[in-house]
Design a protein around this motif. Structure first.
Motif, PDB file in Angstrom:
ATOM      1  N   TYR A  72      47.735  20.991  42.761  1.00 61.14           N
ATOM      2  CA  TYR A  72      48.075  19.650  42.660  1.00 61.14           C
ATOM      3  C   TYR A  72      46.943  18.801  42.432  1.00 61.14           C
ATOM      4  O   TYR A  72      46.929  17.825  41.750  1.00 61.14           O
ATOM      5  CB  TYR A  72      48.774  19.404  44.168  1.00 61.14           C
ATOM      6  N   HIS A  73      45.559  19.470  42.841  1.00 58.80           N
ATOM      7  CA  HIS A  73      44.580  18.600  42.317  1.00 58.80           C
ATOM      8  C   HIS A  73      44.386  18.766  40.904  1.00 58.80           C
ATOM      9  O   HIS A  73      44.129  17.751  39.994  1.00 58.80           O
ATOM     10  CB  HIS A  73      43.180  19.230  42.824  1.00 58.80           C
ATOM     11  N   LEU A  74      44.673  20.026  40.283  1.00 56.21           N
ATOM     12  CA  LEU A  74      44.666  19.995  38.637  1.00 56.21           C
ATOM     13  C   LEU A  74      45.902  18.981  38.116  1.00 56.21           C
ATOM     14  O   LEU A  74      45.604  18.223  37.267  1.00 56.21           O
ATOM     15  CB  LEU A  74      45.126  21.508  38.416  1.00 56.21           C
ATOM     16  N   ASN A  75      46.984  18.780  38.667  1.00 57.49           N
ATOM     17  CA  ASN A  75      48.027  17.912  38.457  1.00 57.49           C
ATOM     18  C   ASN A  75      47.442  16.593  38.270  1.00 57.49           C
ATOM     19  O   ASN A  75      47.796  16.041  37.345  1.00 57.49           O
ATOM     20  CB  ASN A  75      49.173  18.099  39.645  1.00 57.49           C
ATOM     21  N   GLY A  76      46.914  16.212  39.255  1.00 58.06           N
ATOM     22  CA  GLY A  76      46.431  14.584  39.273  1.00 58.06           C
ATOM     23  C   GLY A  76      45.197  14.416  38.422  1.00 58.06           C
ATOM     24  O   GLY A  76      44.905  13.131  38.288  1.00 58.06           O
ATOM     25  N   SER A  77      44.643  15.306  37.953  1.00 56.09           N
ATOM     26  CA  SER A  77      43.138  15.101  37.230  1.00 56.09           C
ATOM     27  C   SER A  77      43.552  14.515  35.795  1.00 56.09           C
ATOM     28  O   SER A  77      42.275  14.334  35.424  1.00 56.09           O
ATOM     29  CB  SER A  77      42.486  16.613  37.296  1.00 56.09           C
ATOM     30  N   VAL A  78      44.390  14.533  35.412  1.00 55.31           N
ATOM     31  CA  VAL A  78      44.788  14.095  34.036  1.00 55.31           C
ATOM     32  C   VAL A  78      45.002  12.565  34.287  1.00 55.31           C
ATOM     33  O   VAL A  78      44.257  11.779  33.315  1.00 55.31           O
ATOM     34  CB  VAL A  78      45.776  14.770  33.275  1.00 55.31           C
ATOM     35  N   ARG A  79      45.912  12.114  34.871  1.00 61.20           N
ATOM     36  CA  ARG A  79      46.221  10.729  34.876  1.00 61.20           C
ATOM     37  C   ARG A  79      45.132   9.977  35.921  1.00 61.20           C
ATOM     38  O   ARG A  79      45.004   8.840  35.582  1.00 61.20           O
ATOM     39  CB  ARG A  79      47.827  10.408  35.572  1.00 61.20           C
TER      40      ARG A  79
END
Length: 178
Positions: free
Chosen positions: A58-65
């Motif tokens: 989930y940290h990976l998920n949010g790291s783009v936006r």
């Protein structure tokens, strides 16, 4: 009139940018990791590692936006996890193997596949905007960790790996990745 949020599963769903596809992919990955963790309750070390990896996905998920939430320290921990599992199954990962075995290993193979799809979605994002290299490094390594975990789980369950020999590509020694 206030919008009724029960009719909205994800606020960015209608965006045309690839970021949305990456976020949906990593959400699926996170869900699959949770499934694998549920199936490894009798394998304390594996379950603990998966319970660590689930929020990291989930940290990976949010790291783009959002704010970059994957650090060099996180990458180092993932690398150590990879080394640990590789050391345990070194002889079993020298050739390509079929994704099969125990139920937990099969779910880990699905996780590996979801992680690869996340890497691909991240690549698509990088065609539209700058993506920090650490996100690529982390997501590639995560796929490889999930692969060696699957082989480890099979090994612990006494399930033999089944080598796959391609008729399409010449045989070569497998590198330590998925």
């Amino acid at each position: 009139m206030k919008k009724d949020l029960r009719f909205l599963c994800y606020p960015y769903m209608r965006e045309s940018v690839s970021t949305v596809d990456f976020e949906i992919r990593t959400d699926s990955l996170t869900t699959r990791i949770g499934h694998a963790a549920a199936l490894t309750k009798d394998m304390e070390g594996v379950q603990a590692d998966l319970q660590y990896l689930q929020p990291m996905a989930y940290h990976l998920n949010g790291s783009v936006r959002g704010k970059l939430a994957i650090s060099e320290e996180d990458l180092g921990q993932l690398s150590e996890m990879y080394d640990f599992y590789c050391e345990k199954v070194h002889d079993k990962i020298q050739s390509f193997v079929l994704p099969q075995g125990s139920e937990a290993a099969c779910v880990l193979h699905v996780c590996r596949s979801e992680a690869k799809k996340s890497v691909r979605a991240l690549h698509k994002v990088s065609l539209e905007r700058e993506v920090p290299q650490i996100l690529f490094d982390y997501s590639h390594l995560l796929a490889n960790v999930l692969f060696v975990m699957a082989v480890y789980v099979n090994d612990q369950a006494g399930v033999e790996e089944i080598p796959f020999v391609s008729k399409s590509y010449p045989e070569r020694k497998r590198r330590k990745n998925a």
